[in-house]
Design an enzyme around this catalytic site. Sequence first.
Site, mmCIF file in Angstrom:
data_model
loop_
_atom_site.group_PDB
_atom_site.id
_atom_site.type_symbol
_atom_site.label_atom_id
_atom_site.label_comp_id
_atom_site.label_asym_id
_atom_site.label_seq_id
_atom_site.Cartn_x
_atom_site.Cartn_y
_atom_site.Cartn_z
ATOM 1 N N SER B 26 0.795 -1.210 0.000
ATOM 2 C CA SER B 26 0.000 0.000 0.000
ATOM 3 C C SER B 26 0.837 1.274 0.000
ATOM 4 O O SER B 26 0.289 2.357 -0.213
ATOM 5 C CB SER B 26 -0.924 0.030 1.222
ATOM 6 O OG SER B 26 -0.173 -0.149 2.396
ATOM 7 N N SER B 50 3.649 -4.060 2.589
ATOM 8 C CA SER B 50 3.388 -2.766 1.958
ATOM 9 C C SER B 50 4.569 -1.838 1.771
ATOM 10 O O SER B 50 4.409 -0.783 1.177
ATOM 11 C CB SER B 50 2.294 -2.034 2.731
ATOM 12 O OG SER B 50 1.113 -2.807 2.702
#
EC number: 6.3.5.7
Lengths: 542, 357
Positions: B26, B50
């Site tokens: 992310s 992430s």
Amino acid sequence: MDTQYETVIGLEVHVQLRTHSKMFCSCGADYQLMPPNTRVCPVCLALPGTLPVVNSRAVEDAIKIGLALNCKVAETTKFDRKNYAYPDLMKGYQISQYDVPICYDGYMDLPGDPSSRIGIERVHMEEDVARLIHIPGQDGEAGHTLMDVNRAGVPLMEVVSRPDLRTTDQVEAYISNLQMIIRYIDVGTANMEEGSFRCDANVSIRPAGSTKLGAKVEIKNMNRIRAVTRALEYEIARQTEDVKAGNRVVQETRGWDDEVGVTVSQRSKEDAHDYRYFPEPDLPPLRIGASLVDHIRSELPELPALRKDRFQQSWGLPEYDAALLTSSRTTADYFEQVVRSVGAMAKGEMSAFAKETANWLNGEMARHMNNDGTTNVFDTRIRPENLAVLVGRFGRRELNNAGAKQVFGEMYRSGADADDVIEQQGLQQVSDTSELDPVADEVIQANPSAVRDYLGGKKTAVRFLVGQVMKATRALEAEPLMKELFEYRFTEGNGLAGHSFGNLFIAAMSGVTGNFEQAVSESSRVLKVTGRIVPSTLWTFG
Amino acid sequence: MGSSTENSAFFPTRNPWDTGRVPGGSSGGSAAAVSAGAAPFALGTDTGGSIRQPASFCGVTGLKPTYGRVSRYGLVAYASSLDQVGPIARDAADCALILQSIAGHDSRDATSLPDAVPDYSAALTGDISGLRLGVPSEYFAEGMDAGVRAAVTAAIDQLAALGAEIREVSLPTTQYALACYYIIAPSECSANLARYDGVKYGYSHQGDGDMWEAMERTRQHGFGPEVKRRIMLGAFALSSGYYDAYYHKAQQVRTLIRQDFAHVFEEVDALAAPVSPVVAFPIGERTDDPVRMYLVDVYTLPVNMAGLPAMSVPCGFSNGLPVGLQLIGPHLSEDRLLNIAHTYQQATEWHRERPGI
């Protein structure tokens, strides 16, 4: 109470701690008198990115409470998240303890009823929520709600009893005993009105003799002890009626409406919260060492029940006095300092002294403290040794009742020594008659109608006369002696009326001293007359 | 949240190597910025991969520290027992500098480790001779992109040439990490995001109705679909009647994963593996299939489950798109990992490649 059914009650009490900081952040926990939203920080406001940190003092206080309630202390304990949505719950979850409470498996013996041992299921740690203040709307406008976050995060200890309580009397005893213990170990103020001690009750009924538990109803919103007993009485009656009518009691939460005097259904089982408990990932588990527990245990003060017993035994105090004294740890401590500050005494004397001290502490001291809101007797201006002096003097009747109270009042106000106050105010009781009699006579001279009343049979008139003498001498208590003296004068009575004061005086003195010869010599001495006294002559005062 | 940065509140970020493709996620924005030269370094947060995955997709170097090495105070919480902040930069030496600044004990974070912070830059000796490097067989499964397999294998050979002793190892619990993660992380997330109700701060959707309706609307409009998906998953996994079967069981599996790694680290000093079975995929390719999206993280997730440190190091290209080599070490071995990466980067040029942008 219905004898067909037995009541089963369990209590859940939330005790607010009086720690310096909140449970999970370093904000001050003294929110009571603070302006709204001044005892807040990013953590207790639940701002994004904030994390809790455990208040170790609160953990120690939890252990203290557990030990005072005879609980076991967990070697390893943890926090859990209790999830539900409400505006006063800042994070959307409360950090609490679910399945591994810090203390468990304890008991409390109800005072005055040793066979009543109430099991303590657990003591666990959690945090308080913010305060919502609802402002009703005016003129048909919708109301609104204000939120004060000061209280959010204040440490709360939840004490859960086993369902061992059977009567509302027991419930009352449990509550006041628990309050006393909390104050004794100095972890909180345990005050229901202030909100530092909150009770919820679980109550069910079952056929007498049955051991199975019936459907239980949780009662909330009881804000005073009186409300607890009233709510329970109502609920027990409601459930009994329900069952007798052939219905089943619905397991639910009900709120007590103090104004109307009923419990009202709040949530049924279907709507019950699913708190989705899971271990708090932001707080590693706590390992509680045996040495810490031992240390806390060793620092526990002697608890009220034991102390009361000891006061009765060591000082010979009646139970009522002992109970009253030991209901406050500081007052009991003070009492012990007073009695220990006097020298050795015979046991009987000590007992009397102790009782007298108890009277003063439970009486005048309590009254004065109540008036100005002092809660700790050590915060007053009277030092224990000083009170001991006053109690001694009063016990030896060197002061009368009113005089002693006046001295006490001055000591309380200014912190002056007992002896100084007594001297300053001339309150020294005159116990020998020599100083009294001239005054007595003056009073008799000055109040002929009262004297006539007394002689005429109105015995109570003597009180007035005594009062006048007392006023004149400012001797606030020699009452027994004075009264005795006067009564003797006149009661010898019918037939003595009209006799000279001296004869009456001698007659009275004879009665008081026990024989005529002694009466004459004592009278001489007392009236400072130098010459011989001949009973039948007129007296003149020299 | 998510593995592609397509779930951004603003707009999808694009991969500088091919703007029609995702940068990974992310922390795709951070990786893309560094890759494009828009920033010399950036911070990311790694809960399930992430940092590493976007670093791999964008051809930059990223490091996820040991859980607790870097304070989480100030980090918007997603999954409390997994989140870690870490650096994304052009090379290991830069990562070492940044880590030096952000690592260390923080009294405001109760999960922060008290261990002293070593001198990371001083650890970059450039010498890995004798290093025992494990290659977990489960990380080279079927279905992996051929180009990824080739690049990673070549990187491992390169490390051998630099003095590392390569050993085959096994991490049998690898296959459970995905399911385990997608129960634990959403569960913690569902609680961590409960505070965003529009009452105290942040986005608050006004309108008619009572307080509860306002809260619902705030969350309905304020959260994106992937976040909502995870909140619902988490609330379900924690709910009464399901807690034991899901959350509790996942935590038990997690312990097994930790034990697996601990066991392997008795024989080797570090592990080498791919970061992801794929390279950057086209924007929109996996958004309709959440599980397919979740699968790109299969090799990064186990590391978070065990709280271990790991890096993503550029090691080649597949069809013109960057491939990342994953280095995994035991707890608090950041210095060792940085040195392995640094040594590799002294002998290779992959980390110097720049997108045409």
